[in-house]
Design a protein around this motif. Structure first.
Motif, PDB file in Angstrom:
ATOM      1  N   ILE B  64       0.834  -1.199   0.000  1.00 15.50           N
ATOM      2  CA  ILE B  64       0.000   0.000   0.000  1.00 15.50           C
ATOM      3  C   ILE B  64       0.869   1.249   0.000  1.00 15.50           C
ATOM      4  O   ILE B  64       0.658   2.182  -0.744  1.00 15.50           O
ATOM      5  CB  ILE B  64      -0.947   0.011   1.205  1.00 15.50           C
ATOM      6  CG1 ILE B  64      -1.724  -1.307   1.229  1.00 15.50           C
ATOM      7  CG2 ILE B  64      -1.922   1.170   1.102  1.00 15.50           C
ATOM      8  CD1 ILE B  64      -2.551  -1.489   2.455  1.00 15.50           C
ATOM      9  N   TYR B  65       1.860   1.299   0.853  1.00 11.30           N
ATOM     10  CA  TYR B  65       2.680   2.513   0.890  1.00 11.30           C
ATOM     11  C   TYR B  65       4.147   2.219   1.207  1.00 11.30           C
ATOM     12  O   TYR B  65       4.915   3.121   1.486  1.00 11.30           O
ATOM     13  CB  TYR B  65       2.124   3.532   1.889  1.00 11.30           C
ATOM     14  CG  TYR B  65       1.874   2.980   3.265  1.00 11.30           C
ATOM     15  CD1 TYR B  65       2.898   2.878   4.186  1.00 11.30           C
ATOM     16  CD2 TYR B  65       0.621   2.530   3.635  1.00 11.30           C
ATOM     17  CE1 TYR B  65       2.678   2.351   5.432  1.00 11.30           C
ATOM     18  CE2 TYR B  65       0.386   2.003   4.878  1.00 11.30           C
ATOM     19  CZ  TYR B  65       1.415   1.919   5.777  1.00 11.30           C
ATOM     20  OH  TYR B  65       1.188   1.375   6.999  1.00 11.30           O
ATOM     21  N   GLU B  88       3.416  -0.429  -7.075  1.00 10.17           N
ATOM     22  CA  GLU B  88       2.933   0.642  -6.191  1.00 10.17           C
ATOM     23  C   GLU B  88       1.522   1.041  -6.594  1.00 10.17           C
ATOM     24  O   GLU B  88       1.213   1.132  -7.771  1.00 10.17           O
ATOM     25  CB  GLU B  88       3.870   1.852  -6.274  1.00 10.17           C
ATOM     26  CG  GLU B  88       5.213   1.562  -5.631  1.00 10.17           C
ATOM     27  CD  GLU B  88       6.179   2.712  -5.771  1.00 10.17           C
ATOM     28  OE1 GLU B  88       6.404   3.431  -4.797  1.00 10.17           O
ATOM     29  OE2 GLU B  88       6.699   2.896  -6.888  1.00 10.17           O
ATOM     30  N   THR B  89       0.687   1.298  -5.580  1.00 12.89           N
ATOM     31  CA  THR B  89      -0.744   1.369  -5.865  1.00 12.89           C
ATOM     32  C   THR B  89      -1.394   2.707  -5.570  1.00 12.89           C
ATOM     33  O   THR B  89      -2.615   2.806  -5.619  1.00 12.89           O
ATOM     34  CB  THR B  89      -1.494   0.292  -5.053  1.00 12.89           C
ATOM     35  OG1 THR B  89      -1.260   0.519  -3.663  1.00 12.89           O
ATOM     36  CG2 THR B  89      -1.008  -1.090  -5.417  1.00 12.89           C
ATOM     37  N   GLY B  90      -0.626   3.769  -5.257  1.00 12.27           N
ATOM     38  CA  GLY B  90      -1.243   5.079  -5.064  1.00 12.27           C
ATOM     39  C   GLY B  90      -2.333   5.100  -4.013  1.00 12.27           C
ATOM     40  O   GLY B  90      -3.376   5.692  -4.211  1.00 12.27           O
ATOM     41  N   ALA B  91      -2.112   4.423  -2.892  1.00 11.47           N
ATOM     42  CA  ALA B  91      -3.007   4.425  -1.731  1.00 11.47           C
ATOM     43  C   ALA B  91      -4.316   3.686  -1.973  1.00 11.47           C
ATOM     44  O   ALA B  91      -5.204   3.726  -1.143  1.00 11.47           O
ATOM     45  CB  ALA B  91      -3.310   5.852  -1.265  1.00 11.47           C
ATOM     46  N   CYS B  92      -4.441   3.016  -3.102  1.00 17.54           N
ATOM     47  CA  CYS B  92      -5.697   2.322  -3.407  1.00 17.54           C
ATOM     48  C   CYS B  92      -5.423   0.916  -3.923  1.00 17.54           C
ATOM     49  O   CYS B  92      -5.444   0.680  -5.130  1.00 17.54           O
ATOM     50  CB  CYS B  92      -6.486   3.079  -4.454  1.00 17.54           C
ATOM     51  SG  CYS B  92      -7.585   4.294  -3.760  1.00 17.54           S
ATOM     52  N   THR B  95      -7.942  -0.584  -6.408  1.00 17.03           N
ATOM     53  CA  THR B  95      -7.942  -0.039  -7.767  1.00 17.03           C
ATOM     54  C   THR B  95      -6.943  -0.792  -8.637  1.00 17.03           C
ATOM     55  O   THR B  95      -7.236  -1.135  -9.781  1.00 17.03           O
ATOM     56  CB  THR B  95      -7.588   1.464  -7.736  1.00 17.03           C
ATOM     57  OG1 THR B  95      -8.515   2.128  -6.881  1.00 17.03           O
ATOM     58  CG2 THR B  95      -7.671   2.068  -9.124  1.00 17.03           C
ATOM     59  N   ALA B  96      -5.772  -1.079  -8.077  1.00 15.35           N
ATOM     60  CA  ALA B  96      -4.702  -1.689  -8.868  1.00 15.35           C
ATOM     61  C   ALA B  96      -4.980  -3.153  -9.214  1.00 15.35           C
ATOM     62  O   ALA B  96      -4.371  -3.692 -10.135  1.00 15.35           O
ATOM     63  CB  ALA B  96      -3.378  -1.579  -8.124  1.00 15.35           C
ATOM     64  N   ASP B  99      -9.847  -2.138 -10.857  1.00 13.79           N
ATOM     65  CA  ASP B  99     -10.365  -1.110 -11.767  1.00 13.79           C
ATOM     66  C   ASP B  99      -9.355  -0.686 -12.823  1.00 13.79           C
ATOM     67  O   ASP B  99      -9.723  -0.363 -13.939  1.00 13.79           O
ATOM     68  CB  ASP B  99     -10.800   0.123 -10.966  1.00 13.79           C
ATOM     69  CG  ASP B  99     -11.713  -0.247  -9.824  1.00 13.79           C
ATOM     70  OD1 ASP B  99     -12.764  -0.839 -10.093  1.00 13.79           O
ATOM     71  OD2 ASP B  99     -11.353   0.021  -8.659  1.00 13.79           O
ATOM     72  N   ASP B 100      -8.096  -0.640 -12.451  1.00  7.35           N
ATOM     73  CA  ASP B 100      -7.046  -0.249 -13.396  1.00  7.35           C
ATOM     74  C   ASP B 100      -5.861  -1.172 -13.176  1.00  7.35           C
ATOM     75  O   ASP B 100      -4.985  -0.907 -12.362  1.00  7.35           O
ATOM     76  CB  ASP B 100      -6.644   1.207 -13.175  1.00  7.35           C
ATOM     77  CG  ASP B 100      -5.613   1.671 -14.195  1.00  7.35           C
ATOM     78  OD1 ASP B 100      -5.057   0.816 -14.926  1.00  7.35           O
ATOM     79  OD2 ASP B 100      -5.347   2.880 -14.258  1.00  7.35           O
ATOM     80  N   SER B 102      -3.457  -2.112 -15.128  1.00  8.94           N
ATOM     81  CA  SER B 102      -2.366  -2.033 -16.108  1.00  8.94           C
ATOM     82  C   SER B 102      -0.991  -2.258 -15.477  1.00  8.94           C
ATOM     83  O   SER B 102      -0.166  -2.968 -16.049  1.00  8.94           O
ATOM     84  CB  SER B 102      -2.418  -0.697 -16.846  1.00  8.94           C
ATOM     85  OG  SER B 102      -2.540   0.388 -15.953  1.00  8.94           O
ATOM     86  N   ALA B 103      -0.733  -1.680 -14.293  1.00 10.74           N
ATOM     87  CA  ALA B 103       0.600  -1.841 -13.695  1.00 10.74           C
ATOM     88  C   ALA B 103       0.840  -3.300 -13.294  1.00 10.74           C
ATOM     89  O   ALA B 103       1.940  -3.832 -13.459  1.00 10.74           O
ATOM     90  CB  ALA B 103       0.745  -0.926 -12.482  1.00 10.74           C
ATOM     91  N   LEU B 105      -0.589  -6.002 -14.685  1.00  9.68           N
ATOM     92  CA  LEU B 105      -0.420  -6.819 -15.889  1.00  9.68           C
ATOM     93  C   LEU B 105       1.001  -6.695 -16.412  1.00  9.68           C
ATOM     94  O   LEU B 105       1.616  -7.686 -16.831  1.00  9.68           O
ATOM     95  CB  LEU B 105      -1.409  -6.378 -16.971  1.00  9.68           C
ATOM     96  CG  LEU B 105      -2.820  -6.947 -16.883  1.00  9.68           C
ATOM     97  CD1 LEU B 105      -3.687  -6.351 -17.981  1.00  9.68           C
ATOM     98  CD2 LEU B 105      -2.780  -8.467 -17.020  1.00  9.68           C
TER      99      LEU B 105
END
Lengths: 220, 232
Positions: B64-65, B88-92, B95-96, B99-100, B102-103, B105
């Motif tokens: 997470i961080y 790294e997931t930008g605090a979410c 989402t990683a 919802d998104d 891409s990182a 994959l």
């Protein structure tokens, strides 16, 4: 030109990896330079007129049909920080993946093949806009808006800032964001070496510092 | 040539296609999600130790961080360092993985390109809430890990992770007597929420260890190998 297509491309929910990046806000928050809506607005305004303008011009030029590989080199030359170059290429690669699924186009395939680790994100953004049927001005709008939109969202997560205040910051910057997009589009017919090269040295320096932190919320 | 050129070629794909660029079958991707502290990283470490002798493995962590989870796996040397990647997931974290993706994959595909053919890639989510599930575009099967000390009412509460994961693991059964958790009740509630989907109770401090979960992963791999369709 389809307005809905532009809205889709510029939507923060478009799954191209941007949610994990703060656009330099995380480092600015740690340094105390961004601490409330007013300082966030100044940060975003500075970012818009420097990195934002440069990105928007690259995107606009790519949408206008400039050679994306030449623009990719131009983006390298405009990005002194290795950490920011890595970030730009990573985000370019992620955008490329999403775009090839949403707006398949041989031009995207060609750039993906030439830059398998990713071209700079603004260049990819411009080429994606082109593949989606958008023009140089729309590409510039998407890039200019994105240069501040992601930063404002990150500030909400980092500071516990009232999301309504952060959104109001973006609303107040709307006219300036449009103006930057128009400037970028006006410059996009120039030779690649004459494209805008505005930069924010502090963003470059703090990006290098941020990349060394062991505890952070955002990848950049 | 751009400044940060690398000679490695990583052909891009944007779907969860079963085929790698050279036409061979890609690795089975197993997601592990669940609340903070339920034992996801410990389960990943135990799976690696159990499966690594027979299977070619790699791990993607979504901290997470920090890089704590990746660092733990590296320190424990459950796999060689080149087989472990942190996203790294930008605090979410949700989402990683949902919802998104891409990182994630990219991390999975890069591991396979860099190391060569893999049998299984374990994708560990950052600790999150009971609603976090993996996108089917990222993983083929997913394991949801909860523990007895987090409250024995979690199976009853349900939620997408508990209800729909391909395998529910109830971890730390050795702690049940100390925290007053009712294992039989948890099993009953879990079955009510999940119907035919499997539930395994696990204690990594004693028997049966990670064995049953490792067996489940082997079964999934056999099914994947038998059924994953490659383009003609």
């Amino acid at each position: 030109m389809s307005v809905a297509t532009l809205l889709l491309l510029a939507d923060g929910r478009f799954p191209a990896g941007g949610h994990a990046h703060s656009g330099g806000v995380e480092a600015a928050v740690r340094a105390g330079r961004v601490q409330d809506a007013a300082s966030l607005e100044e940060f975003c305004r500075s970012r818009l007129h420097t990195a934002g303008l440069t990105s928007a011009a690259l995107a606009s030029a790519a949408a206008a049909g400039h050679d994306p590989l030449a623009l990719d080199e131009a983006a390298d030359a405009r990005t002194p920080s290795p950490a920011l170059r890595r970030t730009a290429r990573r985000l370019g690669r992620q955008l490329m993946r999403a775009a090839r699924a949403t707006w398949p186009d041989p031009e995207l395939d060609a750039l993906a093949a030439a830059r398998p680790k990713g071209a700079h994100q603004p260049v990819v953004l411009g080429l994606v806009a082109r593949s989606a049927g958008l023009g140089p001005l729309e590409a510039a709008h998407a890039a200019a808006y994105e240069s501040v939109g992601g930063a404002a969202t990150a500030a909400v997560r980092l500071l516990g800032l009232d999301p309504l205040d952060a959104t109001a910051v973006l609303a107040r910057l709307a006219a300036e964001t449009d103006e930057v997009a128009r400037q970028a589009e006006a410059a996009s017919s120039k030779a690649v070496e004459d494209l805008p090269a505005a930069s924010a040295p502090l963003l470059e320096i703090t990006a290098e510092q941020h990349a060394t932190w062991s505890v952070r919320l955002f990848a950049s | 040539m751009h400044l940060d050129h690398t000679d490695t070629i990583h052909p891009e794909r944007h779907s969860a296609s079963a085929a790698r660029p050279d036409g061979s079958r890609r690795a089975l991707r197993v997601g592990l999600g669940g609340p903070v502290g339920s034992g996801k990283t410990a389960t990943v470490a135990a799976l690696c130790r159990t499966l690594r002798d027979r299977l070619s493995l790699a791990v993607v962590t979504n901290d997470i961080y920090t890089r704590e989870d990746a660092a733990f796996l590296l320190r424990e040397a459950v796999l060689p360092p080149e087989r472990i990647t942190a996203v790294e997931t930008g605090a979410c974290p949700h989402t990683a993985i949902r919802d998104d993706i891409s990182a994630n994959l990219e991390a999975v595909e890069d591991l396979e390109e860099d190391i060569g053919p893999l049998d299984v890639v374990l994708v560990e989510s950052g600790g999150d809430n009971l609603t976090a599930t993996f996108s089917k575009g990222l993983v083929d099967v997913q394991i949801f890990v909860i523990d007895v000390a987090g409250g024995d009412d979690i199976p009853r509460k349900g939620g997408p992770g508990v209800t729909t994961a391909d395998l529910l693991v109830v971890n730390k059964t050795d702690l049940a007597p100390y925290v007053g958790s009712d294992l039989a009740g948890m099993a009953r509630d879990a079955q009510e929420q999940r119907g035919e989907l499997p539930v395994l109770f696990q204690s990594l401090r004693g028997e049966p260890g990670v064995g049953p979960v490792a067996d489940w992963v082997r079964e999934q791999l056999s099914a994947w190998t038998a059924t994953a369709v490659l383009p003609a």
